[in-house]
Design a protein around this motif. Structure first.
Motif, PDB file in Angstrom:
ATOM      1  N   GLY A 117      42.588  -4.698 -71.401  1.00 27.97           N
ATOM      2  CA  GLY A 117      41.848  -5.952 -71.470  1.00 27.97           C
ATOM      3  C   GLY A 117      40.990  -6.115 -72.705  1.00 27.97           C
ATOM      4  O   GLY A 117      40.506  -7.214 -72.967  1.00 27.97           O
ATOM      5  N   THR A 118      40.809  -5.042 -73.483  1.00 32.23           N
ATOM      6  CA  THR A 118      40.006  -5.147 -74.693  1.00 32.23           C
ATOM      7  C   THR A 118      40.817  -5.785 -75.813  1.00 32.23           C
ATOM      8  O   THR A 118      42.051  -5.894 -75.733  1.00 32.23           O
ATOM      9  CB  THR A 118      39.522  -3.759 -75.137  1.00 32.23           C
ATOM     10  OG1 THR A 118      40.668  -2.935 -75.440  1.00 32.23           O
ATOM     11  CG2 THR A 118      38.704  -3.089 -74.034  1.00 32.23           C
ATOM     12  N   ALA A 119      40.115  -6.182 -76.876  1.00 27.69           N
ATOM     13  CA  ALA A 119      40.808  -6.770 -78.020  1.00 27.69           C
ATOM     14  C   ALA A 119      41.798  -5.782 -78.622  1.00 27.69           C
ATOM     15  O   ALA A 119      42.895  -6.163 -79.048  1.00 27.69           O
ATOM     16  CB  ALA A 119      39.783  -7.216 -79.070  1.00 27.69           C
ATOM     17  N   ARG A 132      49.597  -4.798 -78.156  1.00 25.47           N
ATOM     18  CA  ARG A 132      50.778  -5.300 -77.474  1.00 25.47           C
ATOM     19  C   ARG A 132      51.903  -5.654 -78.449  1.00 25.47           C
ATOM     20  O   ARG A 132      53.076  -5.443 -78.140  1.00 25.47           O
ATOM     21  CB  ARG A 132      50.443  -6.559 -76.655  1.00 25.47           C
ATOM     22  CG  ARG A 132      49.470  -6.403 -75.500  1.00 25.47           C
ATOM     23  CD  ARG A 132      49.936  -5.415 -74.445  1.00 25.47           C
ATOM     24  NE  ARG A 132      49.464  -4.062 -74.741  1.00 25.47           N
ATOM     25  CZ  ARG A 132      49.828  -2.980 -74.065  1.00 25.47           C
ATOM     26  NH1 ARG A 132      50.699  -3.084 -73.077  1.00 25.47           N
ATOM     27  NH2 ARG A 132      49.347  -1.799 -74.386  1.00 25.47           N
ATOM     28  N   ILE A 155      54.639  -5.276 -71.186  1.00 30.26           N
ATOM     29  CA  ILE A 155      53.355  -5.913 -71.504  1.00 30.26           C
ATOM     30  C   ILE A 155      52.231  -5.374 -70.641  1.00 30.26           C
ATOM     31  O   ILE A 155      51.117  -5.124 -71.121  1.00 30.26           O
ATOM     32  CB  ILE A 155      53.468  -7.447 -71.357  1.00 30.26           C
ATOM     33  CG1 ILE A 155      54.346  -8.022 -72.475  1.00 30.26           C
ATOM     34  CG2 ILE A 155      52.084  -8.102 -71.391  1.00 30.26           C
ATOM     35  CD1 ILE A 155      54.657  -9.496 -72.312  1.00 30.26           C
ATOM     36  N   TRP A 200      43.409  -3.443 -77.031  1.00 33.37           N
ATOM     37  CA  TRP A 200      44.576  -3.336 -76.152  1.00 33.37           C
ATOM     38  C   TRP A 200      45.518  -4.508 -76.367  1.00 33.37           C
ATOM     39  O   TRP A 200      46.738  -4.322 -76.463  1.00 33.37           O
ATOM     40  CB  TRP A 200      44.109  -3.277 -74.699  1.00 33.37           C
ATOM     41  CG  TRP A 200      45.224  -3.038 -73.712  1.00 33.37           C
ATOM     42  CD1 TRP A 200      45.811  -1.854 -73.397  1.00 33.37           C
ATOM     43  CD2 TRP A 200      45.885  -4.042 -72.916  1.00 33.37           C
ATOM     44  NE1 TRP A 200      46.790  -2.035 -72.449  1.00 33.37           N
ATOM     45  CE2 TRP A 200      46.855  -3.375 -72.133  1.00 33.37           C
ATOM     46  CE3 TRP A 200      45.746  -5.418 -72.774  1.00 33.37           C
ATOM     47  CZ2 TRP A 200      47.687  -4.041 -71.237  1.00 33.37           C
ATOM     48  CZ3 TRP A 200      46.572  -6.092 -71.884  1.00 33.37           C
ATOM     49  CH2 TRP A 200      47.527  -5.402 -71.126  1.00 33.37           C
ATOM     50  N   TRP A 201      44.975  -5.716 -76.462  1.00 34.72           N
ATOM     51  CA  TRP A 201      45.829  -6.877 -76.687  1.00 34.72           C
ATOM     52  C   TRP A 201      46.492  -6.827 -78.068  1.00 34.72           C
ATOM     53  O   TRP A 201      47.658  -7.188 -78.217  1.00 34.72           O
ATOM     54  CB  TRP A 201      45.022  -8.160 -76.540  1.00 34.72           C
ATOM     55  CG  TRP A 201      44.741  -8.527 -75.123  1.00 34.72           C
ATOM     56  CD1 TRP A 201      43.534  -8.510 -74.480  1.00 34.72           C
ATOM     57  CD2 TRP A 201      45.693  -8.957 -74.141  1.00 34.72           C
ATOM     58  NE1 TRP A 201      43.671  -8.897 -73.167  1.00 34.72           N
ATOM     59  CE2 TRP A 201      44.982  -9.181 -72.928  1.00 34.72           C
ATOM     60  CE3 TRP A 201      47.071  -9.173 -74.159  1.00 34.72           C
ATOM     61  CZ2 TRP A 201      45.617  -9.609 -71.758  1.00 34.72           C
ATOM     62  CZ3 TRP A 201      47.706  -9.609 -72.996  1.00 34.72           C
ATOM     63  CH2 TRP A 201      46.971  -9.813 -71.832  1.00 34.72           C
ATOM     64  N   LEU A 251      43.521  -7.222 -64.372  1.00 37.13           N
ATOM     65  CA  LEU A 251      43.689  -8.578 -64.915  1.00 37.13           C
ATOM     66  C   LEU A 251      43.965  -9.567 -63.784  1.00 37.13           C
ATOM     67  O   LEU A 251      45.045 -10.160 -63.696  1.00 37.13           O
ATOM     68  CB  LEU A 251      44.842  -8.608 -65.924  1.00 37.13           C
ATOM     69  CG  LEU A 251      44.748  -7.654 -67.117  1.00 37.13           C
ATOM     70  CD1 LEU A 251      46.035  -7.689 -67.926  1.00 37.13           C
ATOM     71  CD2 LEU A 251      43.559  -8.014 -67.996  1.00 37.13           C
TER      72      LEU A 251
END
Length: 459
Positions: free
Chosen positions: A356-358, A364, A36, A360-361, A57
């Motif tokens: 940390g960007t949308a 995941r 993660i 990137w999430w 983070l």
């Protein structure tokens, strides 16, 4: 599935299933945590690179108080090693034979990983790859081995440390915590070399608590419970396992963590964060031991519902399945990431969103699913090496020569893995691994294999 059902049905009534569950959960959380927080980018030459997202983070740092589960693994390791040693001695076995037998499941899967990585490095080198780049890739794949070095050092100390535990009980981990605190003072005030022993003392302290947990069990066929009460105070051998004890340990651990990280000099994160003056895990710090205390409290609070759940055939079969290949999963999970990144990069579809960007999430989810597929394939190939490792249960006698050979053989893998961990990730290594480290490891592993087969038993 039939095999799993048979194993579940043959589980001894006195087996501590909760310890097996904790081991499986600890490794699964390590794997998911590494996957993660991984960030894939590119260097100036356009080649894929990777690093941890924790530095970007800070809000996630308190989560590592739960997700840093290496203390749980050492706790369960202490329990399992005490149980195995007690059972071995009940068959009139000695400590040397126990160590030969115990090392088998640790060494065999690790040998497979190192040999495959070395072969891959050699092939890449013969095809003209830069030795420094080969080392960087292999270094990343062998990050899990830093933990194995510590565990391999703790295991042969079990006969001595368990005997010490039986004599003075919880005094031992308390003394070890004091030594860790002394090492931390060296890191803070100098000299730094005072903290070198923390690599052993920190993990050994948690391992000792595993002994106390084992001694808190009910009577077992291997070692009937002696009459009389446990020693009072800090000399007690048994770990208090009531819900009240769990609540106290959880509260004490959390309060200590807050004070050490908010008022004291320790980082909040229990994992390495670039730029922090101190690292709570390399070597283990007092703050990490406070986190281990809180985790132990949580473990005690959850034990009763967990044990009820594990009475079901389905949950217990799942735990058996994971534990059969648990070390393989741990050893190969970052190799799976290396292979996936290499494949996606070759296909020209490797996403590199900013941490940390949308985007990137969002990445995941498919990232984890793809990694799970790759790791499942690796476990299917290499898992049988671990799952088929059988402890022989032999109690053949051996004199000083055999004991010296065991010590020499065991030192080889420890020295080899330590050498690899200390070698920089940008060193020019054509095999990806330092050649002397690989030779030391394989020589020691080979000697242990000969000793397991009975060679030298008349020494």
């Amino acid at each position: 599935m039939r095999r799993l059902r048979q194993l579940a049905e043959r589980t001894p009534a006195g087996r501590e299933r909760y310890a097996d569950l904790l081991r499986a959960l600890a490794i699964v959380l390590v794997v998911l945590g590494h996957w993660i927080i991984s960030v894939i980018g590119r260097d100036q030459a356009g080649r894929p690179t990777g690093h941890s997202a924790l530095g970007d983070l800070p809000w996630a740092w308190p989560l590592t108080w739960v997700l840093q589960v290496m203390p749980v693994f050492f706790l369960v390791g202490g329990y399992a090693n005490a149980a195995a040693l007690t059972a071995w001695r009940s068959r009139n076995g000695n400590a040397t034979g126990w160590l030969i037998d115990r090392s088998s499941r640790l060494i065999r899967p690790t040998t497979a990983l190192l040999v495959i990585l070395a072969i891959g490095g050699a092939v890449a080198w013969l095809r003209g790859a830069d030795p420094s780049q080969i080392r960087t890739v292999v270094w990343f794949a062998t990050i899990p081995l830093w933990f194995l070095v510590a565990y391999l050092v703790v295991v042969p100390l079990t006969p001595v440390m368990y005997a010490l535990h039986r004599r003075v009980g919880l005094v031992v981990p308390l003394v070890l915590v004091g030594l860790v605190a002394l090492g931390d003072l060296g890191r803070i005030l100098g000299p730094d070399r005072l903290a070198t022993g923390n690599y052993l003392f920190g993990w050994l302290a948690v391992h000792q608590l595993g002994f106390a947990w084992y001694d808190a069990r009910g009577p077992s066929p291997a070692e009937p419970r002696r009459g009389g009460a446990d020693r009072p105070g800090l000399h007690r051998r048994r770990l208090p396992t009531s819900r009240r004890a769990g609540a106290v340990l959880l509260l004490v651990g959390l309060v200590a963590l807050v004070l050490l990280t908010r008022v004291g000099p320790y980082p909040v994160a229990m994992l390495n964060v670039p730029g922090e003056r101190l690292d709570n895990t390399a070597p283990p710090s007092v703050a990490l031991l406070a986190a281990a205390t809180a985790q132990l409290g949580l473990i005690l609070l959850l034990q009763n519902p967990a044990r009820r759940w594990l009475r079901g055939s389905g949950p217990w079969q799942a735990v058996i399945a994971v534990n059969a290949v648990v070390l393989t999963v741990f050893l190969w999970h970052l190799t799976a990431a290396v292979l996936l990144v290499g494949l996606l990069d070759t296909l020209g579809v490797l996403p590199t969103p900013q941490v940390g960007t949308a985007a990137w999430w969002a990445w995941r989810v498919p990232w984890l699913l793809a990694l799970a597929v790759v790791l499942a394939a690796l476990v299917a190939v290499f898992g049988p090496i671990e799952a088929r490792t059988r402890r022989h249960g032999r109690t053949s006698a051996g004199g000083p020569v055999r004991t010296a050979l065991v010590a020499l053989g065991y030192a080889g893998p420890v020295a080899g893995l330590l050498w690899n961990s200390l070698t920089p990730k940008i060193a020019a290594e054509p095999l990806g691994l330092p050649a002397p480290a690989l030779v030391a490891y394989l020589a020691g592993a080979g000697l242990l294999r000969l000793l397991r087969s009975g060679w030298g038993s008349r020494g």
